[in-house]
Design a protein around this motif. Structure first.
Motif, mmCIF file in Angstrom:
data_model
loop_
_atom_site.group_PDB
_atom_site.id
_atom_site.type_symbol
_atom_site.label_atom_id
_atom_site.label_comp_id
_atom_site.label_asym_id
_atom_site.label_seq_id
_atom_site.Cartn_x
_atom_site.Cartn_y
_atom_site.Cartn_z
ATOM 1 N N UNK A 1 -75.422 49.481 52.998
ATOM 2 C CA UNK A 1 -75.239 50.910 53.235
ATOM 3 C C UNK A 1 -75.064 51.661 51.917
ATOM 4 N N UNK A 2 -74.291 51.112 51.011
ATOM 5 C CA UNK A 2 -74.060 51.767 49.733
ATOM 6 C C UNK A 2 -75.299 51.773 48.846
ATOM 7 N N UNK A 3 -76.130 50.750 48.953
ATOM 8 C CA UNK A 3 -77.327 50.688 48.119
ATOM 9 C C UNK A 3 -78.476 51.501 48.716
ATOM 10 N N UNK A 4 -78.378 51.859 49.990
ATOM 11 C CA UNK A 4 -79.384 52.687 50.668
ATOM 12 C C UNK A 4 -78.688 53.859 51.340
ATOM 13 N N UNK A 5 -78.198 54.825 50.554
ATOM 14 C CA UNK A 5 -77.369 55.880 51.131
ATOM 15 C C UNK A 5 -78.115 56.876 52.016
ATOM 16 N N UNK A 6 -79.425 56.871 51.967
ATOM 17 C CA UNK A 6 -80.183 57.832 52.766
ATOM 18 C C UNK A 6 -80.149 57.407 54.231
ATOM 19 N N UNK A 7 -79.524 58.190 55.033
ATOM 20 C CA UNK A 7 -79.367 57.850 56.442
ATOM 21 C C UNK A 7 -80.597 58.252 57.246
ATOM 22 N N UNK A 8 -80.675 57.765 58.463
ATOM 23 C CA UNK A 8 -81.758 58.140 59.358
ATOM 24 C C UNK A 8 -81.744 59.646 59.603
ATOM 25 N N UNK A 9 -80.536 60.220 59.703
ATOM 26 C CA UNK A 9 -80.435 61.662 59.908
ATOM 27 C C UNK A 9 -81.060 62.415 58.743
#
Length: 65
Positions: free
Chosen positions: A38-46
């Protein structure tokens, strides 16, 4: 290394244990891996969906402004 303690409802803790079991790891290892991801891919689906809508409707927004 820092550590934290969190409180989870029993139902959430049970789900966590079940997911960890599926992957063959402890709940702690599963959480660490999930948080790391989650921290390494902070771009959320929203955020991705919002960006798509804004880009798709950019011309309409320009006309309405």
């Amino acid at each position: 290394m820092a550590s934290i303690t969190i409180e989870l409802p029993d139902s959430q803790f049970q789900k966590l244990q079940e997911l960890a079991k599926v992957y063959g790891v402890s709940a702690e290892v599963f959480l660490c891996a999930t948080i790391e991801d989650w921290l390494s891919n902070p771009k959320s689906d929203f955020n991705q969906a919002a960006e798509y809508v804004l880009n798709k409707n950019a011309e309409l927004y320009r006309r309405l402004a």
